[in-house]
Design a protein around this motif. Structure first.
Motif, short mmCIF file in Angstrom:
data_model
loop_
_atom_site.label_atom_id
_atom_site.label_comp_id
_atom_site.label_asym_id
_atom_site.label_seq_id
_atom_site.Cartn_x
_atom_site.Cartn_y
_atom_site.Cartn_z
N UNK A 101 4.26 -7.85 10.59
CA UNK A 101 4.95 -7.33 9.31
C UNK A 101 5.49 -5.62 9.54
N UNK A 102 5.66 -6.12 8.56
CA UNK A 102 6.60 -4.32 7.76
C UNK A 102 7.09 -4.29 6.44
N UNK A 103 6.82 -3.34 6.15
CA UNK A 103 6.76 -2.51 4.55
C UNK A 103 7.20 -1.55 4.49
N UNK A 104 7.91 -0.90 3.44
CA UNK A 104 8.26 0.58 2.94
C UNK A 104 7.13 0.67 2.42
N UNK A 105 5.73 0.86 2.22
CA UNK A 105 5.11 0.89 1.07
C UNK A 105 3.97 0.67 1.91
N UNK A 106 2.97 2.12 2.41
CA UNK A 106 1.84 1.96 3.42
C UNK A 106 0.89 1.94 2.95
N UNK A 107 0.36 2.29 1.56
CA UNK A 107 -0.78 1.27 1.17
C UNK A 107 -0.82 -0.13 1.17
N UNK A 108 0.11 -0.72 0.41
CA UNK A 108 0.45 -2.15 0.76
C UNK A 108 0.33 -2.93 1.99
N UNK A 109 1.07 -2.62 2.41
CA UNK A 109 1.30 -2.54 4.03
C UNK A 109 -0.27 -3.09 5.18
N UNK A 110 -0.91 -1.38 4.59
CA UNK A 110 -2.71 -0.90 5.17
C UNK A 110 -3.83 -2.46 4.36
N UNK A 111 -3.09 -2.63 2.98
CA UNK A 111 -3.74 -3.62 2.97
C UNK A 111 -3.72 -4.70 3.00
N UNK A 112 -2.46 -5.41 3.20
CA UNK A 112 -2.40 -7.15 3.42
C UNK A 112 -2.69 -7.56 5.44
N UNK A 113 -2.30 -5.99 5.65
CA UNK A 113 -3.12 -5.82 7.29
C UNK A 113 -4.65 -6.17 7.17
N UNK A 114 -5.58 -5.47 6.79
CA UNK A 114 -6.52 -5.49 6.32
C UNK A 114 -6.64 -7.25 6.13
N UNK A 115 -6.48 -7.47 5.23
CA UNK A 115 -6.66 -9.00 4.84
C UNK A 115 -6.66 -10.08 5.41
N UNK A 116 -5.25 -10.37 5.99
CA UNK A 116 -4.19 -11.18 7.45
C UNK A 116 -5.94 -11.58 8.01
N UNK A 117 -6.01 -9.76 8.83
CA UNK A 117 -6.89 -9.32 9.78
C UNK A 117 -8.50 -10.41 9.96
N UNK A 118 -9.10 -10.23 8.12
CA UNK A 118 -9.80 -10.36 7.68
C UNK A 118 -9.76 -12.02 7.59
N UNK A 119 -8.38 -12.63 7.81
CA UNK A 119 -8.25 -14.15 7.61
C UNK A 119 -8.41 -15.01 9.25
N UNK A 120 -7.98 -13.95 9.66
CA UNK A 120 -8.56 -14.43 11.73
C UNK A 120 -7.20 -14.22 12.21
N UNK A 121 -5.96 -13.89 11.62
CA UNK A 121 -4.99 -13.72 12.24
C UNK A 121 -4.62 -12.53 13.33
N UNK A 122 -4.03 -12.03 14.10
CA UNK A 122 -4.04 -10.86 15.34
C UNK A 122 -2.80 -10.63 14.22
N UNK A 123 -2.65 -9.72 13.87
CA UNK A 123 -1.65 -8.32 13.49
C UNK A 123 -1.44 -7.46 13.81
N UNK A 124 -0.06 -7.08 13.84
CA UNK A 124 0.35 -5.68 13.95
C UNK A 124 1.48 -5.77 12.45
N UNK A 125 1.23 -4.55 12.55
CA UNK A 125 1.72 -3.88 11.14
C UNK A 125 2.63 -2.53 11.21
N UNK A 126 3.63 -2.93 11.33
CA UNK A 126 4.82 -1.54 11.21
C UNK A 126 4.99 -0.90 9.95
N UNK A 127 5.14 0.37 9.45
CA UNK A 127 5.68 1.01 8.17
C UNK A 127 7.24 1.27 8.91
N UNK A 128 8.03 0.37 7.26
CA UNK A 128 9.84 1.16 8.40
C UNK A 128 10.60 0.70 7.20
N UNK A 129 11.70 0.62 6.88
CA UNK A 129 12.59 0.61 6.16
C UNK A 129 13.92 -0.37 6.35
N UNK A 130 13.56 -1.03 6.36
CA UNK A 130 14.48 -2.05 6.69
C UNK A 130 16.40 -1.85 6.54
#
Length: 307
Positions: free
Chosen positions: A38-67
Motif C-alpha cells: 500500500x502507498x499513500x502520500x499522507x504518512x499518518x493515514x498510511x501508518x494507521x492503515x498498515x496497523x489496521x490491515x496487519x491486525x486483520x491478519x494481512x501481510x502488509x508493506x507500506x511505502x509513503x510516496x507521491x504517485x
C-alpha cells in the motif's frame, strides 16, 4: 472470457490506500488473504492503515510516496518484488479533486491534478504492466489485473470542474487503450476502469495533501469556492459507500468486467453526451434534469463575477 479467482497468498498493490476507496479496497483484500503493498502520500493515514490491515491478519508493506513522481512508483514496484514478487492485482487509485472555472486554474493547479490523477496512473501502468506480462509468459496459469480509478467525470463534462474532468477523461482513454493493447499480446492480464459518481471518500478534502510547491498561494477564486462547497455537499451526501464500491471492483476483477460503475443510473447523462457527439449537436445542458441546480450555479457565478 477468462475468470480470475483472487485467493489467499496473491498480492495486491493499492495506491491512495490511506483513506477512501483505497483503504476499503485494502480491507477487502485483507479479508481475502491477499498480501498488500500500500502507498499513500499522507504518512499518518498510511501508518494507521498498515496497523489496521496487519491486525486483520494481512501481510502488509507500506511505502509513503507521491504517485505523480516516477521514482516513487518505481520504488513501490521494487518493494513489491522484494517482499512478495509480481503483484496479481494493481489498483491505481490515488486521486485529488479541484474545481473552478477552467480558465482560472493556475499552472500549479493543473500540475497537481494531472500529476496525481493522470501521471499517477501512467506511472503505475508503466511500472507494473511489464512485470505482470513477464510473469504471465513464465507461467501459463498466472493471471493479473490492473484497475485504474477514473470517475463519471471521465465520461461527462460537468461545468466548473475543468482540471478534474480533463484528468479523468485521460484515465478512461488510457485504460481503454491498455485493455486493447493487452488483448493483442496476452490472454492472462486484463484491465478495468472504475468510474464512481459521488461517494463519501474524503476526496473533497484532498487539498490537505497538496504539496507546498504546487500551492497557488493566493486566495481561492469565487468559482473555486463555489465548486468546493458543491463538491463537499455532493460527496458527503452520497448513499453508495466506499465499501460498496470496493466490492464492485473485486467482483469486476473476478468477472473480467471492464467498466465499473457505482451509479449506473448516471449513464443516461453519458448516453446524452455521446448522442451529442454522434449527432454533432451542441452539448446538452448538464442540468437539464435538475434546472434549479443549474440556475443556482449560474446565478452564484454571475454574481461573483459582477455579471
Amino acid at each position: 472470457m477468462s475468470i480470475m479467482n483472487l485467493k489467499a497468498g496473491q498480492t495486491a498493490v493499492i495506491t491512495g490506500a490511506g483513506s477512501g476507496f483505497g483503504l476499503e479496497l485494502a480491507r477487502l483484500g485483507a479479508s481475502k488473504g491477499l498480501n498488500l503493498v500500500i502507498a499513500d502520500v499522507q504518512q499518518d493515514a498510511l501508518d494507521a492503515a498498515k496497523a489496521e490491515l496487519t491486525g486483520l491478519g494481512a501481510k502488509v508493506v507500506a511505502l509513503r510516496g507521491d504517485v505523480s513522481r516516477a521514482a516513487d512508483v518505481e520504488a513501490l514496484g521494487t518493494i513489491c518484488l522484494e517482499n512478495f514478487g509480481v503483484p496479481h492485482l494493481v489498483i491505481n487509485n490515488a486521486g485529488v479533486a479541484h474545481g473552478g472555472l477552467i480558465w482560472e486554474h493556475t499552472t500549479s493547479d493543473w500540475e497537481w491534478v494531472l500529476g496525481v490523477n493522470l501521471w499517477g496512473v501512467i506511472h503505475g501502468v508503466r511500472v507494473f504492466t511489464p512485470l505482470m506480462l513477464e510473469a504471465a509468459r513464465k507461467d501459463r496459469a498466472w493471471q493479473g489485473h490492473i484497475v485504474n480509478v477514473a470517475s463519471m467525470a471521465g465520461l461527462l463534462n460537468s461545468p466548473n470542474m475543468g482540471a478534474y474532468n480533463v484528468s479523468k477523461h485521460a484515465v478512461v482513454s488510457l485504460t481503454e487503450t491498455l485493455y486493447q493493447d493487452l488483448a493483442l499480446v496476452t490472454d492472462q492480464v486484463h484491465a478495468s476502469v472504475l468510474c464512481p459518481y459521488f461517494v463519501p471518500t474524503g476526496i473533497h478534502q484532498s487539498h490537505r495533501n497538496r504539496p507546498a510547491e504546487l500551492r497557488s498561494g493566493g486566495k481561492p477564486t469565487p468559482s473555486q469556492m463555489i465548486a468546493q462547497a458543491m463538491s463537499t455537499k455532493a460527496v458527503t451526501s452520497g448513499r453508495v459507500s466506499a465499501t460498496d464500491v470496493a466490492q464492485l471492483v473485486f467482483n469486476a476483477v473476478e468477472q473480467n468486467q471492464f467498466y465499473v460503475y457505482s451509479h449506473p443510473q448516471a449513464l443516461g447523462m453519458v448516453q446524452t453526451r455521446l448522442e451529442d457527439v454522434v449527432q454533432a449537436r451542441n452539448p446538452t445542458d448538464p442540468f437539464a434534469g435538475k434546472p434549479e441546480l443549474g440556475e443556482s450555479l449560474r446565478k452564484a457565478l454571475r454574481e461573483a463575477m459582477g455579471g
